[in-house]
Design a protein around this motif. Structure first.
Motif, PDB file in Angstrom:
ATOM      1  N   VAL A   1    -112.076 -35.665 -73.226  1.00  0.00           N
ATOM      2  CA  VAL A   1    -113.349 -35.940 -72.567  1.00  0.00           C
ATOM      3  C   VAL A   1    -113.775 -34.728 -71.744  1.00  0.00           C
ATOM      4  O   VAL A   1    -112.997 -34.215 -70.937  1.00  0.00           O
ATOM      5  CB  VAL A   1    -113.242 -37.191 -71.668  1.00  0.00           C
ATOM      6  CG1 VAL A   1    -114.574 -37.472 -70.990  1.00  0.00           C
ATOM      7  CG2 VAL A   1    -112.803 -38.400 -72.489  1.00  0.00           C
ATOM      8  N   PHE A   2    -115.013 -34.292 -71.957  1.00  0.00           N
ATOM      9  CA  PHE A   2    -115.577 -33.162 -71.223  1.00  0.00           C
ATOM     10  C   PHE A   2    -116.854 -33.640 -70.543  1.00  0.00           C
ATOM     11  O   PHE A   2    -117.734 -34.208 -71.187  1.00  0.00           O
ATOM     12  CB  PHE A   2    -115.903 -32.002 -72.177  1.00  0.00           C
ATOM     13  CG  PHE A   2    -114.747 -31.573 -73.042  1.00  0.00           C
ATOM     14  CD1 PHE A   2    -113.917 -30.536 -72.668  1.00  0.00           C
ATOM     15  CD2 PHE A   2    -114.491 -32.219 -74.255  1.00  0.00           C
ATOM     16  CE1 PHE A   2    -112.852 -30.145 -73.466  1.00  0.00           C
ATOM     17  CE2 PHE A   2    -113.429 -31.828 -75.069  1.00  0.00           C
ATOM     18  CZ  PHE A   2    -112.607 -30.788 -74.667  1.00  0.00           C
ATOM     19  N   ARG A   3    -116.963 -33.388 -69.237  1.00  0.00           N
ATOM     20  CA  ARG A   3    -118.147 -33.802 -68.480  1.00  0.00           C
ATOM     21  C   ARG A   3    -119.005 -32.589 -68.128  1.00  0.00           C
ATOM     22  O   ARG A   3    -118.480 -31.519 -67.850  1.00  0.00           O
ATOM     23  CB  ARG A   3    -117.742 -34.543 -67.199  1.00  0.00           C
ATOM     24  CG  ARG A   3    -117.001 -35.849 -67.474  1.00  0.00           C
ATOM     25  CD  ARG A   3    -116.655 -36.582 -66.189  1.00  0.00           C
ATOM     26  NE  ARG A   3    -115.929 -37.811 -66.461  1.00  0.00           N
ATOM     27  CZ  ARG A   3    -116.492 -38.984 -66.711  1.00  0.00           C
ATOM     28  NH1 ARG A   3    -117.817 -39.079 -66.684  1.00  0.00           N
ATOM     29  NH2 ARG A   3    -115.768 -40.050 -66.950  1.00  0.00           N
ATOM     30  N   ALA A   4    -120.310 -32.785 -68.115  1.00  0.00           N
ATOM     31  CA  ALA A   4    -121.227 -31.684 -67.821  1.00  0.00           C
ATOM     32  C   ALA A   4    -120.968 -31.106 -66.440  1.00  0.00           C
ATOM     33  O   ALA A   4    -121.069 -29.901 -66.228  1.00  0.00           O
ATOM     34  CB  ALA A   4    -122.671 -32.174 -67.933  1.00  0.00           C
ATOM     35  N   GLU A   5    -120.616 -31.959 -65.469  1.00  0.00           N
ATOM     36  CA  GLU A   5    -120.403 -31.483 -64.109  1.00  0.00           C
ATOM     37  C   GLU A   5    -119.085 -30.752 -63.924  1.00  0.00           C
ATOM     38  O   GLU A   5    -118.776 -30.278 -62.823  1.00  0.00           O
ATOM     39  CB  GLU A   5    -120.488 -32.648 -63.114  1.00  0.00           C
ATOM     40  CG  GLU A   5    -119.573 -33.816 -63.416  1.00  0.00           C
ATOM     41  CD  GLU A   5    -120.240 -34.897 -64.241  1.00  0.00           C
ATOM     42  OE1 GLU A   5    -119.875 -36.068 -64.087  1.00  0.00           O
ATOM     43  OE2 GLU A   5    -121.137 -34.560 -65.044  1.00  0.00           O
ATOM     44  N   ASP A   6    -118.282 -30.653 -64.993  1.00  0.00           N
ATOM     45  CA  ASP A   6    -117.016 -29.931 -64.888  1.00  0.00           C
ATOM     46  C   ASP A   6    -117.199 -28.415 -64.977  1.00  0.00           C
ATOM     47  O   ASP A   6    -116.201 -27.687 -64.996  1.00  0.00           O
ATOM     48  CB  ASP A   6    -116.055 -30.380 -66.003  1.00  0.00           C
ATOM     49  CG  ASP A   6    -115.600 -31.820 -65.815  1.00  0.00           C
ATOM     50  OD1 ASP A   6    -115.663 -32.311 -64.676  1.00  0.00           O
ATOM     51  OD2 ASP A   6    -115.183 -32.442 -66.800  1.00  0.00           O
TER      52      ASP A   6
ATOM     53  N   LEU B   1    -118.292 -26.379 -67.483  1.00  0.00           N
ATOM     54  CA  LEU B   1    -117.626 -25.888 -68.683  1.00  0.00           C
ATOM     55  C   LEU B   1    -118.002 -24.433 -68.948  1.00  0.00           C
ATOM     56  O   LEU B   1    -119.164 -24.044 -68.833  1.00  0.00           O
ATOM     57  CB  LEU B   1    -118.023 -26.748 -69.888  1.00  0.00           C
ATOM     58  CG  LEU B   1    -117.682 -28.241 -69.802  1.00  0.00           C
ATOM     59  CD1 LEU B   1    -118.234 -28.963 -71.032  1.00  0.00           C
ATOM     60  CD2 LEU B   1    -116.189 -28.451 -69.705  1.00  0.00           C
ATOM     61  N   THR B   2    -117.014 -23.639 -69.277  1.00  0.00           N
ATOM     62  CA  THR B   2    -117.272 -22.240 -69.620  1.00  0.00           C
ATOM     63  C   THR B   2    -117.455 -22.070 -71.122  1.00  0.00           C
ATOM     64  O   THR B   2    -117.990 -21.063 -71.574  1.00  0.00           O
ATOM     65  CB  THR B   2    -116.115 -21.352 -69.142  1.00  0.00           C
ATOM     66  OG1 THR B   2    -114.887 -21.824 -69.721  1.00  0.00           O
ATOM     67  CG2 THR B   2    -116.005 -21.398 -67.619  1.00  0.00           C
ATOM     68  N   SER B   3    -116.979 -23.023 -71.900  1.00  0.00           N
ATOM     69  CA  SER B   3    -117.152 -22.988 -73.347  1.00  0.00           C
ATOM     70  C   SER B   3    -117.444 -24.394 -73.842  1.00  0.00           C
ATOM     71  O   SER B   3    -117.053 -25.382 -73.226  1.00  0.00           O
ATOM     72  CB  SER B   3    -115.898 -22.436 -74.040  1.00  0.00           C
ATOM     73  OG  SER B   3    -114.780 -23.259 -73.771  1.00  0.00           O
ATOM     74  N   SER B   4    -118.136 -24.469 -74.960  1.00  0.00           N
ATOM     75  CA  SER B   4    -118.530 -25.757 -75.501  1.00  0.00           C
ATOM     76  C   SER B   4    -117.357 -26.439 -76.209  1.00  0.00           C
ATOM     77  O   SER B   4    -116.528 -25.769 -76.831  1.00  0.00           O
ATOM     78  CB  SER B   4    -119.685 -25.578 -76.482  1.00  0.00           C
ATOM     79  OG  SER B   4    -119.976 -26.785 -77.137  1.00  0.00           O
ATOM     80  N   PRO B   5    -117.276 -27.775 -76.108  1.00  0.00           N
ATOM     81  CA  PRO B   5    -116.247 -28.503 -76.860  1.00  0.00           C
ATOM     82  C   PRO B   5    -116.411 -28.374 -78.369  1.00  0.00           C
ATOM     83  O   PRO B   5    -115.477 -28.636 -79.117  1.00  0.00           O
ATOM     84  CB  PRO B   5    -116.438 -29.953 -76.409  1.00  0.00           C
ATOM     85  CG  PRO B   5    -117.176 -29.862 -75.115  1.00  0.00           C
ATOM     86  CD  PRO B   5    -118.046 -28.655 -75.238  1.00  0.00           C
TER      87      PRO B   5
ATOM     88  N   VAL C   1    -123.394 -25.476 -74.120  1.00  0.00           N
ATOM     89  CA  VAL C   1    -123.091 -25.900 -72.755  1.00  0.00           C
ATOM     90  C   VAL C   1    -124.372 -26.040 -71.941  1.00  0.00           C
ATOM     91  O   VAL C   1    -124.545 -26.998 -71.176  1.00  0.00           O
ATOM     92  CB  VAL C   1    -122.120 -24.910 -72.082  1.00  0.00           C
ATOM     93  CG1 VAL C   1    -121.965 -25.222 -70.595  1.00  0.00           C
ATOM     94  CG2 VAL C   1    -120.761 -24.944 -72.762  1.00  0.00           C
ATOM     95  N   GLU C   2    -125.290 -25.092 -72.102  1.00  0.00           N
ATOM     96  CA  GLU C   2    -126.520 -25.118 -71.313  1.00  0.00           C
ATOM     97  C   GLU C   2    -127.434 -26.277 -71.694  1.00  0.00           C
ATOM     98  O   GLU C   2    -128.384 -26.600 -70.965  1.00  0.00           O
ATOM     99  CB  GLU C   2    -127.276 -23.795 -71.454  1.00  0.00           C
ATOM    100  CG  GLU C   2    -127.733 -23.461 -72.863  1.00  0.00           C
ATOM    101  CD  GLU C   2    -126.678 -22.704 -73.661  1.00  0.00           C
ATOM    102  OE1 GLU C   2    -127.031 -22.104 -74.695  1.00  0.00           O
ATOM    103  OE2 GLU C   2    -125.505 -22.704 -73.241  1.00  0.00           O
ATOM    104  N   ALA C   3    -127.165 -26.923 -72.823  1.00  0.00           N
ATOM    105  CA  ALA C   3    -127.994 -28.053 -73.251  1.00  0.00           C
ATOM    106  C   ALA C   3    -127.540 -29.373 -72.631  1.00  0.00           C
ATOM    107  O   ALA C   3    -128.267 -30.368 -72.693  1.00  0.00           O
ATOM    108  CB  ALA C   3    -127.970 -28.182 -74.775  1.00  0.00           C
ATOM    109  N   LEU C   4    -126.351 -29.379 -72.022  1.00  0.00           N
ATOM    110  CA  LEU C   4    -125.847 -30.608 -71.425  1.00  0.00           C
ATOM    111  C   LEU C   4    -126.629 -30.940 -70.164  1.00  0.00           C
ATOM    112  O   LEU C   4    -126.890 -30.079 -69.327  1.00  0.00           O
ATOM    113  CB  LEU C   4    -124.360 -30.467 -71.084  1.00  0.00           C
ATOM    114  CG  LEU C   4    -123.408 -30.228 -72.262  1.00  0.00           C
ATOM    115  CD1 LEU C   4    -121.987 -29.997 -71.749  1.00  0.00           C
ATOM    116  CD2 LEU C   4    -123.434 -31.408 -73.218  1.00  0.00           C
ATOM    117  N   SER C   5    -127.005 -32.192 -70.020  1.00  0.00           N
ATOM    118  CA  SER C   5    -127.681 -32.664 -68.822  1.00  0.00           C
ATOM    119  C   SER C   5    -126.658 -33.246 -67.853  1.00  0.00           C
ATOM    120  O   SER C   5    -125.544 -33.604 -68.247  1.00  0.00           O
ATOM    121  CB  SER C   5    -128.719 -33.735 -69.178  1.00  0.00           C
ATOM    122  OG  SER C   5    -129.705 -33.224 -70.053  1.00  0.00           O
TER     123      SER C   5
END
Length: 210
Positions: free
Chosen positions: A141-146, A148-152, A158-162
């Motif tokens: 599980v990856f959360r936007a507020e974490d 992230l330096t790289s996309s899952p 990554v920049e598209a995550l709200s």
């Protein structure tokens, strides 16, 4: 001694008018309570998932726990195995898409509900009944507020995550039954918060419709 005290009391009683209002002198109208200034209640700011320190007064929503993530993921696979589109449909956002598939003209990303409707018509997903499709302990599980330096997954930027978005990588334990391939080796579900639940916004899967 007793006579002296009595005389003193009589002398006090006869000295002038009382310094306080008697019952007969109180106003006949009922007394109203003192006025109190009350500030009208203002509506709280609209709830947000994140806010900066400079935003002032804000209302933050409590993040949903892992159980909400698992409820959406397990509900998705349960609806697939049951081939229940009535249960599957509400799990998607209105603009949900299936990514990296070969369904549709020019390899465009089709509507996720449409894509899964087509898959259920061509393939028998009830064959997965009784099989272990995925294991909860293997979910990533990856959360936007974490931050992230790289996309899952390369298909998700990554920049598209709200704020409030969650990306779940689901390794598939049983992807085929006999000669029939029913699922990819893994599914990546991009979940978007909707109130107190998550809905599927994007599905990434390496799967080609037969």
């Amino acid at each position: 001694m007793l006579v002296f005290v009595a005389a003193g009391l009589v002398g006090c009683a006869g000295a002038g008018a009382p310094l306080f209002a008697t019952t007969s002198e109180l106003p006949e109208a009922s007394r109203r309570p003192d006025g109190v200034a009350v500030d009208p209640a203002s509506a709280p700011p609209r709830a947000r998932d994140v806010a900066s320190a400079e935003a002032g007064l804000v209302t933050l929503r409590t993040p949903l726990g892992a159980e909400a993530v698992f409820a959406t993921v397990s509900g998705f696979f349960r609806a697939i195995v049951d081939e229940d589109m009535e249960a599957l449909g509400p799990l998607f956002t209105r603009d949900a898409l299936s990514l990296t598939t070969t369904f549709g003209p020019n390899n465009s990303s089709p509507s996720a509900p449409l894509f899964w409707t087509q898959r259920m018509r061509r393939l028998d997903y009830t064959k997965l009944a009784g099989e272990v499709v995925f294991r909860e302990a293997e979910l990533e599980v990856f959360r936007a507020e974490d931050a992230l330096t790289s996309s899952p997954h390369p298909a998700i930027r990554v920049e598209a995550l709200s704020a409030g978005d969650v990306v779940v990588r689901v390794p598939i334990t049983t992807s085929r039954v006999g000669a029939d391939r029913l699922l990819g080796d893994e599914l990546v579900l991009w979940l978007r918060r909707d109130g107190e639940r998550y809905r599927i916004y994007r599905i990434v899967e390496d799967f080609q419709m037969p």
